[in-house]
Design a protein around this motif. Sequence first.
Motif, PDB file in Angstrom:
ATOM      1  N   ILE A  76       0.840  -1.204   0.000  1.00  0.00           N
ATOM      2  CA  ILE A  76       0.000   0.000   0.000  1.00  0.00           C
ATOM      3  C   ILE A  76       0.870   1.248   0.000  1.00  0.00           C
ATOM      4  CG2 ILE A  76      -1.604   1.359   1.410  1.00  0.00           C
ATOM      5  CD1 ILE A  76      -2.814  -1.373   2.294  1.00  0.00           C
ATOM      6  N   LEU A  77       1.889   1.284   0.848  1.00  0.00           N
ATOM      7  CA  LEU A  77       2.769   2.452   0.932  1.00  0.00           C
ATOM      8  C   LEU A  77       3.508   2.717  -0.372  1.00  0.00           C
ATOM      9  CD1 LEU A  77       4.305   2.064   4.487  1.00  0.00           C
ATOM     10  CD2 LEU A  77       2.620   3.746   3.746  1.00  0.00           C
ATOM     11  N   GLU A  78       3.837   1.654  -1.096  1.00  0.00           N
ATOM     12  CA  GLU A  78       4.578   1.812  -2.344  1.00  0.00           C
ATOM     13  C   GLU A  78       3.678   1.990  -3.568  1.00  0.00           C
ATOM     14  OE1 GLU A  78       7.942   2.325  -2.773  1.00  0.00           O
ATOM     15  OE2 GLU A  78       7.664   2.611  -0.613  1.00  0.00           O
ATOM     16  N   HIS A 109      -0.601   7.086  -5.771  1.00  0.00           N
ATOM     17  CA  HIS A 109      -1.865   7.808  -5.697  1.00  0.00           C
ATOM     18  C   HIS A 109      -2.246   8.193  -7.123  1.00  0.00           C
ATOM     19  CE1 HIS A 109      -4.242  11.559  -4.935  1.00  0.00           C
ATOM     20  NE2 HIS A 109      -4.842  10.710  -4.113  1.00  0.00           N
ATOM     21  N   SER A 110      -3.470   7.877  -7.543  1.00  0.00           N
ATOM     22  CA  SER A 110      -3.844   8.048  -8.951  1.00  0.00           C
ATOM     23  C   SER A 110      -3.844   9.511  -9.390  1.00  0.00           C
ATOM     24  CB  SER A 110      -5.217   7.422  -9.217  1.00  0.00           C
ATOM     25  OG  SER A 110      -6.192   8.025  -8.397  1.00  0.00           O
ATOM     26  N   SER A 136      -2.116  12.245  -8.029  1.00  0.00           N
ATOM     27  CA  SER A 136      -0.836  12.949  -7.954  1.00  0.00           C
ATOM     28  C   SER A 136       0.313  12.172  -8.581  1.00  0.00           C
ATOM     29  CB  SER A 136      -0.488  13.246  -6.501  1.00  0.00           C
ATOM     30  OG  SER A 136      -0.232  12.033  -5.810  1.00  0.00           O
ATOM     31  N   GLY A 137       0.178  10.856  -8.672  1.00  0.00           N
ATOM     32  CA  GLY A 137       1.269  10.042  -9.169  1.00  0.00           C
ATOM     33  C   GLY A 137       2.349   9.789  -8.126  1.00  0.00           C
ATOM     34  N   LEU A 138       2.135  10.267  -6.906  1.00  0.00           N
ATOM     35  CA  LEU A 138       3.098  10.074  -5.832  1.00  0.00           C
ATOM     36  C   LEU A 138       2.836   8.770  -5.099  1.00  0.00           C
ATOM     37  CD1 LEU A 138       3.089  13.650  -4.256  1.00  0.00           C
ATOM     38  CD2 LEU A 138       4.850  12.651  -5.711  1.00  0.00           C
ATOM     39  N   HIS A 139       3.896   8.221  -4.519  1.00  0.00           N
ATOM     40  CA  HIS A 139       3.720   7.057  -3.668  1.00  0.00           C
ATOM     41  C   HIS A 139       2.955   7.476  -2.410  1.00  0.00           C
ATOM     42  CE1 HIS A 139       7.253   5.488  -5.966  1.00  0.00           C
ATOM     43  NE2 HIS A 139       6.472   4.424  -5.964  1.00  0.00           N
ATOM     44  N   ILE A 140       2.157   6.582  -1.888  1.00  0.00           N
ATOM     45  CA  ILE A 140       1.396   6.865  -0.673  1.00  0.00           C
ATOM     46  C   ILE A 140       2.349   7.237   0.463  1.00  0.00           C
ATOM     47  CG2 ILE A 140      -0.200   5.890   1.031  1.00  0.00           C
ATOM     48  CD1 ILE A 140      -1.431   6.416  -1.789  1.00  0.00           C
ATOM     49  N   SER A 141       3.511   6.581   0.542  1.00  0.00           N
ATOM     50  CA  SER A 141       4.484   6.913   1.592  1.00  0.00           C
ATOM     51  C   SER A 141       4.944   8.363   1.486  1.00  0.00           C
ATOM     52  CB  SER A 141       5.679   5.965   1.541  1.00  0.00           C
ATOM     53  OG  SER A 141       6.304   6.031   0.271  1.00  0.00           O
ATOM     54  N   ASP A 142       5.106   8.876   0.257  1.00  0.00           N
ATOM     55  CA  ASP A 142       5.494  10.277   0.076  1.00  0.00           C
ATOM     56  C   ASP A 142       4.377  11.209   0.523  1.00  0.00           C
ATOM     57  OD1 ASP A 142       7.966   9.563  -0.974  1.00  0.00           O
ATOM     58  OD2 ASP A 142       7.210   9.516  -3.034  1.00  0.00           O
ATOM     59  N   LEU A 143       3.144  10.860   0.208  1.00  0.00           N
ATOM     60  CA  LEU A 143       2.013  11.681   0.630  1.00  0.00           C
ATOM     61  C   LEU A 143       1.900  11.724   2.151  1.00  0.00           C
ATOM     62  CD1 LEU A 143      -0.645  10.630  -2.026  1.00  0.00           C
ATOM     63  CD2 LEU A 143       0.528  12.822  -1.842  1.00  0.00           C
ATOM     64  N   LEU A 144       2.158  10.605   2.801  1.00  0.00           N
ATOM     65  CA  LEU A 144       2.134  10.586   4.261  1.00  0.00           C
ATOM     66  C   LEU A 144       3.246  11.457   4.839  1.00  0.00           C
ATOM     67  CD1 LEU A 144       1.329   6.824   4.912  1.00  0.00           C
ATOM     68  CD2 LEU A 144      -0.165   8.776   5.359  1.00  0.00           C
ATOM     69  N   SER A 145       4.410  11.448   4.205  1.00  0.00           N
ATOM     70  CA  SER A 145       5.517  12.296   4.664  1.00  0.00           C
ATOM     71  C   SER A 145       5.171  13.770   4.528  1.00  0.00           C
ATOM     72  CB  SER A 145       6.793  12.002   3.878  1.00  0.00           C
ATOM     73  OG  SER A 145       7.239  10.702   4.121  1.00  0.00           O
ATOM     74  N   ILE A 146       4.565  14.123   3.408  1.00  0.00           N
ATOM     75  CA  ILE A 146       4.141  15.512   3.202  1.00  0.00           C
ATOM     76  C   ILE A 146       3.105  15.894   4.245  1.00  0.00           C
ATOM     77  CG2 ILE A 146       2.903  17.067   1.648  1.00  0.00           C
ATOM     78  CD1 ILE A 146       4.153  15.438  -0.682  1.00  0.00           C
ATOM     79  N   SER A 147       2.161  15.020   4.471  1.00  0.00           N
ATOM     80  CA  SER A 147       1.115  15.277   5.455  1.00  0.00           C
ATOM     81  C   SER A 147       1.706  15.472   6.845  1.00  0.00           C
ATOM     82  CB  SER A 147       0.118  14.127   5.453  1.00  0.00           C
ATOM     83  OG  SER A 147      -0.827  14.274   6.482  1.00  0.00           O
ATOM     84  N   ALA A 148       2.669  14.660   7.202  1.00  0.00           N
ATOM     85  CA  ALA A 148       3.296  14.765   8.524  1.00  0.00           C
ATOM     86  C   ALA A 148       4.055  16.072   8.681  1.00  0.00           C
ATOM     87  CB  ALA A 148       4.218  13.584   8.761  1.00  0.00           C
ATOM     88  N   SER A 149       4.667  16.547   7.597  1.00  0.00           N
ATOM     89  CA  SER A 149       5.426  17.799   7.679  1.00  0.00           C
ATOM     90  C   SER A 149       4.513  19.019   7.722  1.00  0.00           C
ATOM     91  CB  SER A 149       6.398  17.921   6.511  1.00  0.00           C
ATOM     92  OG  SER A 149       5.700  18.152   5.303  1.00  0.00           O
TER      93      SER A 149
END
Length: 120
Positions: free
Chosen positions: A79-81, A84-85, A87-100
């Motif tokens: 799931i993390l890898e 996202h349809s 943005s084209g970003l990996h879910i793990s990257d989106l979570l990192s952005i969200s956390a920041s």
Amino acid sequence: MFVSEKRAALDVVYSRLQQANLVSQAVLIHSSDLNKQNLYNSFLELSNSVHDEETDHQWELVTDEFDKLKSEINDYYQILESKHSSSGLHISDLLSISASCSIDKMDINLAKKNINQFFY
């Protein structure tokens, strides 16, 4: 299986197996004193040893639980890898952005900059 270049490490692990009453399931091999006949005899003793049914059952339960956990971790990784349809970003990257960009310390300009670097 435990492999080490250091004999002291092998001795420590073997000693801990003895303390846990697991030495009957272990074979200690040092390359400096390897005797093939002794090794084969150790394997034969292990294969011919009497197994306690309750211990075998407990072992099955524990290994089944580990297999289940391993499967769940692999599913989570997939799931993390995944991407996202929109943005084209990996879910793990989106979570990192969200956390920041957490609400309690959010700097709107910094959040926009972080998000924009991934979309543009």
